[in-house]
Design a protein around this motif. Structure first.
Motif, mmCIF file in Angstrom:
data_model
loop_
_atom_site.group_PDB
_atom_site.id
_atom_site.type_symbol
_atom_site.label_atom_id
_atom_site.label_comp_id
_atom_site.label_asym_id
_atom_site.label_seq_id
_atom_site.Cartn_x
_atom_site.Cartn_y
_atom_site.Cartn_z
ATOM 1 N N GLY A 1 6.883 6.290 -0.155
ATOM 2 C CA GLY A 1 7.938 6.322 0.943
ATOM 3 C C GLY A 1 8.308 4.944 1.793
ATOM 4 O O GLY A 1 8.048 3.972 0.870
ATOM 5 N N LYS A 2 8.388 4.559 2.968
ATOM 6 C CA LYS A 2 9.124 3.193 3.613
ATOM 7 C C LYS A 2 8.293 2.321 4.571
ATOM 8 O O LYS A 2 7.799 3.237 4.826
ATOM 9 C CB LYS A 2 10.987 3.031 3.864
ATOM 10 N N VAL A 3 8.743 0.888 4.764
ATOM 11 C CA VAL A 3 7.486 0.809 5.679
ATOM 12 C C VAL A 3 9.000 -0.023 6.932
ATOM 13 O O VAL A 3 9.839 -0.657 6.434
ATOM 14 C CB VAL A 3 6.927 -0.402 5.794
ATOM 15 N N TYR A 4 8.864 -0.104 7.932
ATOM 16 C CA TYR A 4 9.667 -0.216 8.815
ATOM 17 C C TYR A 4 9.017 -0.720 10.363
ATOM 18 O O TYR A 4 7.927 -0.554 10.562
ATOM 19 C CB TYR A 4 10.371 0.444 9.677
ATOM 20 N N ARG A 5 9.483 -1.881 10.085
ATOM 21 C CA ARG A 5 9.281 -3.048 11.652
ATOM 22 C C ARG A 5 10.492 -2.101 12.762
ATOM 23 O O ARG A 5 11.180 -2.858 12.774
ATOM 24 C CB ARG A 5 9.016 -4.285 11.676
ATOM 25 N N CYS B 1 0.440 -1.737 0.315
ATOM 26 C CA CYS B 1 0.104 0.010 0.016
ATOM 27 C C CYS B 1 0.283 1.366 0.041
ATOM 28 O O CYS B 1 0.150 2.468 -0.533
ATOM 29 C CB CYS B 1 -0.905 0.115 0.725
ATOM 30 N N LEU B 2 2.279 1.350 0.750
ATOM 31 C CA LEU B 2 3.171 2.702 0.438
ATOM 32 C C LEU B 2 3.645 2.478 -0.162
ATOM 33 O O LEU B 2 4.814 3.604 -0.242
ATOM 34 C CB LEU B 2 3.551 2.921 2.084
ATOM 35 N N ALA B 3 4.668 1.265 -0.761
ATOM 36 C CA ALA B 3 6.077 1.506 -1.576
ATOM 37 C C ALA B 3 5.810 2.616 -2.060
ATOM 38 O O ALA B 3 7.408 3.694 -1.922
ATOM 39 C CB ALA B 3 5.824 0.497 -2.325
#
Length: 86
Positions: A69-73, A64-66
């Motif tokens: 921006g970036k997703v981080y755990r 959904c967000l690529a």
């Protein structure tokens, strides 16, 4: 794997701090998300089921967000996204 979470393959907390620092003179938003009820799933169905839910959440957030921006755990069931602003 230095900058990636081993379970989900999204970026990890270390990479979040590096990216946030590099963007300190840019416009961006930070979105913080977590999964509700994961402890109850782990307790009733087992940690392997909880891990599947974490992996599914990471995949969904990434898809959904690529383009934004970036997703981080950043923790067990905690995710952060950095969304770039134009």
């Amino acid at each position: 794997m230095y900058n990636r979470d081993a379970l989900t393959d999204v970026f990890n907390r270390r990479r979040f701090y590096l990216d946030a620092k590099a963007m300190q003179h840019s416009y961006f938003s930070v979105v913080s998300m977590d999964m509700n009820g994961l402890k109850q799933i782990n307790d009733s169905k087992g940690h392997s089921v909880g891990d599947e839910l974490i992996m599914g959440s990471a995949e969904c957030l990434s898809k959904c967000l690529a383009k934004y921006g970036k997703v981080y755990r950043t923790g067990g069931d905690e995710f952060i996204a950095i969304i770039k602003a134009d």
